[in-house]
Design an enzyme around this catalytic site. Sequence first.
Site, PDB file in Angstrom:
ATOM      1  CE1 TYR A 141      -3.585   2.690   0.842  1.00 52.37           C
ATOM      2  CE2 TYR A 141      -1.757   3.638   2.083  1.00 52.37           C
ATOM      3  CZ  TYR A 141      -3.002   3.766   1.493  1.00 52.37           C
ATOM      4  OH  TYR A 141      -3.650   4.960   1.554  1.00 52.37           O
TER       5      TYR A 141
ATOM      6  CD  GLU B 155      -5.810   4.548  -1.148  1.00 53.07           C
ATOM      7  OE1 GLU B 155      -5.914   4.962   0.014  1.00 53.07           O
ATOM      8  OE2 GLU B 155      -6.740   3.994  -1.760  1.00 53.07           O
TER       9      GLU B 155
END
Length: 378
Positions: A101, A189
């Site tokens: 992530y 993101e």
Amino acid sequence: MKLHEYQSKQIFSRFGVPIPKGHVAATAAEARQVAEELGGRVVIKSQVLVGGRGKAGGIRLAKSPKEAEEVAPLILAMELKGLPVRKVLVDEAVPISKEIYLGITNDRAMRKPVIMASAAGGVDIEEIARQSPEKIIKIHIDPLLGLRDYQARDIAVGIDLPREHWRAFLDVARGLWKAYLECDATLAEINPLVITADNRLLALDGKIIIDDNALFRHPDLADMRDMDIEAPAEIEARKYGLSYIKLDGQIGCLVNGAGLAMATMDIIKLFGGEPSNFLDVGGGATSDKVAVAFRIILTDPNVRAVLINIFGGITRGDEVARGILAALKEVKTSIPMVVRLVGTNAEEGRRLLADAHMITAETLAEAAQKVVAVAKGG
Ligand code: GDP
Ligand code: MN
């Protein structure tokens, strides 16, 4: 404004973040064509502005162009969390050895952007943030200095990234920061950022949220807005410079000023009602702007009563009244209305509205009680 995955990835790519080859498609035939161009296995990914598409069945593998043609219409017919799928992204399928992530957002408390990463990337990052927040590394970025290379290296160390990937990771982190900065994003993101089976780093998913207040200086990004997913009333409102947000209650609110609009919603709730919208017609609202606002409120079939709460300063009470009357000529309605009008030219406004059989009120509390009562059929 949220961007779709395919739009976010295009932007990432512009800033040097590697993405899989792929193309967006709106029909089965287009999906097949993209799959043929890519050759080999592809993933078909629903383009809707919600997370967790994978778990909801909105992402499927196709082993051949023929299978892509069969799978695409199934996904295009889906609804994910209430949103219809209108497009799919057809990407080359990538064998994955690890999911990471990586995201940048604004930390309001620290008044700085923050870059976050976790070795436990993939689909359950929210779960990890809740249950084991220590697995998420966070480093604040000085907005004047930008992301420094040593910070990106600290992130790489923090998530135990093998050294052979550091150089590529630095490029990804720099690219993500640049994209975040130059798009005036509030979120950029990548989840997952993957290490592929052949040892490359690739952004397999992408999410960018642009700060609406900066859209005026990004006409190219503003054009990316997906009109399909927005309520037509909200699009109409924006066209006229009104701030309108649809809600689930029964009492329509026509108010000038964002703070007053919030207070109006609060007081409606205090007296047991539920607002059907937030609406700020803005300062100096002219009668035609009020007419548009009124029309928009009444397009909502849930509305049982309307509360008009105007504090006349720059906005003149008689202008508002004329706007309401103009709108009433256009939109025939039997919905009861309660008016609280104070300030500049309020007297004249009230006199104009009295003829239209509206319920008037002196104070906000009185107005709220009356509108809640009529909404409940009192
Ligand atoms: P999300 O569920 O909406 O976040 O959609 P993602 O694009 O992040 O995909 C969810 C998951 O599907 C990823 O974490 C991967 O495990 C898997 N996935 C997506 N694309 C590919 C691909 O090209 N190859 C493989 N093997 N898995 C993929
Ligand atoms: Mn994802």
